[in-house]
Each structure stands twice: as C-alpha cells, then as structure tokens.
Design an enzyme around this catalytic site. Structure first.
Site, PDB file in Angstrom:
ATOM      1  N   ASP A   1       0.859  -1.182   0.000  1.00 26.94           N
ATOM      2  CA  ASP A   1       0.000   0.000   0.000  1.00 26.94           C
ATOM      3  C   ASP A   1       0.895   1.231   0.000  1.00 26.94           C
ATOM      4  O   ASP A   1       1.764   1.377   0.863  1.00 26.94           O
ATOM      5  CB  ASP A   1      -0.890  -0.030   1.255  1.00 26.94           C
TER       6      ASP A   1
ATOM      7  N   ASP B   1      -3.104   2.315  -5.896  1.00 34.19           N
ATOM      8  CA  ASP B   1      -1.898   2.311  -5.052  1.00 34.19           C
ATOM      9  C   ASP B   1      -1.832   1.143  -4.092  1.00 34.19           C
ATOM     10  O   ASP B   1      -1.121   1.183  -3.098  1.00 34.19           O
ATOM     11  CB  ASP B   1      -1.823   3.620  -4.258  1.00 34.19           C
ATOM     12  N   GLU B   2      -2.560   0.098  -4.391  1.00 30.29           N
ATOM     13  CA  GLU B   2      -2.658  -0.994  -3.423  1.00 30.29           C
ATOM     14  C   GLU B   2      -2.811  -2.312  -4.170  1.00 30.29           C
ATOM     15  O   GLU B   2      -3.559  -2.384  -5.133  1.00 30.29           O
ATOM     16  CB  GLU B   2      -3.931  -0.741  -2.620  1.00 30.29           C
TER      17      GLU B   2
HETATM   18 MG   LIG Z   1      -2.532   3.936   0.179  1.00 36.68          MG
END
Ligand SMILES: [Mg+2]
Length: 389
Positions: free
Chosen positions: A9, A103-104
């Site tokens: 993350d 983003d993960e």
């Molecule tokens: Mg994040």
C-alpha cells in the site's frame, strides 16, 4: 500448502505524488481533492492527518480541522502513471498481482523464496525499486500467510514500513485489534457483537461459537470466527477472468420450457465444475443466465452457497433453484452457468458438518471421474446427463 502473501500500500499516495512534484508542498498539510462546496478529500498528507483529516471527508470539514491546509486538485494522469510503475515492479517478483486500487495490491509470493530470498528482503527490494523508479514514493508492505493478515500487517508500521505476521502467530498478532478491522463486519454486525460483549478480534477468537451464531447468523459467525484466528482462504486474483468461471451455450434454434432449460444447463454446470477442479479452486457463489430471443433480454440470478464447492451437482441444483424466478417459457437463445467468489481448494469445513460431508462425497466422486477421463482421454459423464448432447 503454506502461502506467502504480500499486501503493498503506497503511503498517502496522491498527496505524496503532489509533494514529489511540488517541492513547495513538502512537509506541508496537503489535501488532494475538490475545493467546491461539495468537495471531498481524496487523499491527505501525513502532515494534515495530524489534525484529524481523513480521506472521504468533506473538504469543508477538513478545512475546519486544519484551516491552513493546501488544497490541490487531483491529477489522475500522474497517479495512474505512478501506479503503472508500482504494479510493474511487483510483477517482476510474481505474476500473481491483484490490484485493489491505483496504489494498493496483493501479491502471491508463494514459492518465490528460492528465487529471490527471504520474504523480508524481497519486500525491502520491492519498496526500494518503487522508491527509485517513481522518483521517491514510499510504500508499506504487509507479509503474511494470507490476504486478510497481509492487509492488516501493511497498516501496522505505516509509513515506509514492512511488517511480518509469521506463520503460527496469526491469531495473537491481531487479537488486540477492534472487530471492525475484519472484512465483512459493518456497523450493524459490530453493534450486535458488542451487545454480547465482543470488542476485539481476540474476543471473537475466544467466543462461544453458538453465541456468535445467535448474534450474527451462521454464515457471518463462521466467517469472523475464522478471520479472528487468522484464517483466510481467498486466493490472489491476478486478472478479472479468474474472478469467476462460467460456461454458456447459444442455441442454433431457440429452446423453451423449464425441463429443456435445465437439460441445457446441466452440461454447462459440468464444464464449470471441471474448470474449478482443474484450477484447484472452489467457489462460493452460483450465477445462472438466460437470454431471451425477443429483444435479447438477459435474465441473471445468483446466490451464495455456504459451503465452498467444485462439483457440478451443487452448481446444477443452485441453477435450478435460481431458474424458478426466471421466465423460461419464452423463446430462449442462450443459457449459462457461472461459479464466482473463488477460494482455495483446501478451504476448511463450515460449522454445518452434515452438508459438508455430503458435498465432500460429491466432490470426491467428480474428482475421481476427472482422473478416469484423463486416463481415457474422453468424457465420462454422470448417467443423468448422458442424454444431453
Ligand atoms: Mg494507500
């Protein structure tokens, strides 16, 4: 088999990209989001989080908490560019990357140790390469035997952290966390659980299962009981096509009527079940679809099944049940069956032992038929479906 799952993350992703590109924003309270009356915080830098600002909060409220915050309009182009780099780095280490957002992502790293070394070292290398190639963005990685724990772990030492939840320490690592941290526990169920005195994940792990069932019903009770002990058998799904397995048939001549539709669904159910077994996975949901000739109207119905399955009988029976609410008397040009909500093959038994035993038998039988088919190089079908072409 023991698995090795990473959850990566990025740290305050959108805000970090803006701080990277605008040196004047560095070490400043940055809110990425809409500034209008209805604006919402899309991302908050760590500096602004100290004031209690969180993403998804109305910008107006965020500004009351931190009046000197700098509002930056989002530039999605830049974020997707960075996202592509991040995902590409992970794919160097495993083909099984399941993005959850820009983003993960989950990465199934099972079996890569021989190739790349110790899990913590691999995690550090991934972080370093992302930092390097994105021009200075930091990330946090959780390393654990499954998805649930990996996701919890990535949050434990944010920002710029690596956290390992080791095999054998699953339950104790999460015991102190609040019950809301378990996926599937919302407002309603958390209230019900608190009413019987359960506040932390550790409380659930120690709880009397009958009490749990009474409070939230058997399905959720089973789910959270397993999670509380650090068990999660969901697989990492690297592309959309693996999210479900389906089979359908378009007819040269329209068909019609319940028994005809059922007859045509049965081979689809068999193909789907075989697909599950070949991929060594099970499913927990069945979907049926029927397309009418007139106006190409598509009717779909789906249902969850308590016990994970990989046998055609479960799929076929569920389809028949679902078809009861579908118009099957019109002219039909296509029928299909799909299994979804995929889990590992060795997904453990549910609390309801009786129906598990029955299903296991069916599954074993069909696995045996697979083996025979493989040997003979041809199709052996259950008697009842021999009449369908
Ligand atoms: Mg994040």
């Amino acid at each position: 088999m023991q698995r090795l799952i990473f959850h990566l993350d990025m740290d305050a992703f959108f805000a970090s990209v803006e701080q990277r590109d605008h040196p004047e924003y560095r070490a400043k309270p940055i809110i990425v989001g809409g500034s209008g009356r209805r604006g919402v915080v899309a991302a908050a830098s760590y500096e602004v989080r100290q004031f209690g600002v969180r993403s998804a909060m109305p910008t107006a409220k965020a500004l009351r908490l931190c009046p000197h915050a700098i509002i930056v309009p989002p530039s999605i182009g830049k974020y997707s560019e960075a996202s592509a780099i991040i995902m590409a780095v992970m794919k160097r280490y495993s083909p099984l990357v399941e993005p959850l957002s820009l983003d993960e992502a989950f990465v199934d790293m099972t079996g890569t140790e021989k190739l790349f070394g110790k899990p913590l070292d691999i995690a550090q290398r991934i972080k370093d390469e992302i930092f390097e190639e994105t021009g200075g963005l930091t990330s946090s990685i959780g390393v654990a035997p499954n998805k649930f724990l990996a996701k919890i772990a990535s949050d434990m030492n944010k920002p710029d952290g690596i956290t390992l939840i080791p095999f054998g320490k699953e339950a104790e690592s999460i015991a102190a966390l609040k019950i809301e941290r378990m996926w599937g526990v919302g407002k309603k169920s958390s209230t019900l659980l608190r009413e019987i005195g359960l506040d932390t994940i550790g409380d659930i792990a120690k709880a009397d299962t009958r009490e749990l069932i009474k409070a939230v019903g058997p399905a959720l009770a089973d789910h959270i009981y397993k999670l509380s002990r650090g068990e999660d058998h969901r697989i990492v799904i690297s592309d959309l096509s693996r999210k479900s397995i389906g089979s359908e048939c378009t007819f040269e001549y329209d068909i019609s009527g319940r028994s005809m539709v059922e007859k045509k669904i049965r081979p689809q159910a068999e193909i789907v079940a075989r697909g599950l077994r070949e991929k060594k996975i099970k499913a927990r949901g069945v979907r049926v679809k029927v397309r009418l000739s007139r106006g190409f109207i598509l009717q779909t119905r789906q249902m969850k099944i308590d016990q994970p399955f990989d046998d055609s009988k479960t799929i076929f029976d569920a389809c028949c049940q679902l078809l009861k609410t579908v118009d099957v008397d019109a002219a039909i040009r296509l029928v299909g069956a799909t299994a979804y909500d995929l889990v590992e093959e060795d997904f453990p038994e549910q609390i309801d032992l009786f129906s598990t035993a029955k299903k296991e038998k069916q599954s074993t039988l069909e696995h045996a038929m697979d083996a025979i088919n493989k040997k003979l190089g041809q199709q052996v079908r259950r008697g009842s479906s021999m009449d369908s072409e």
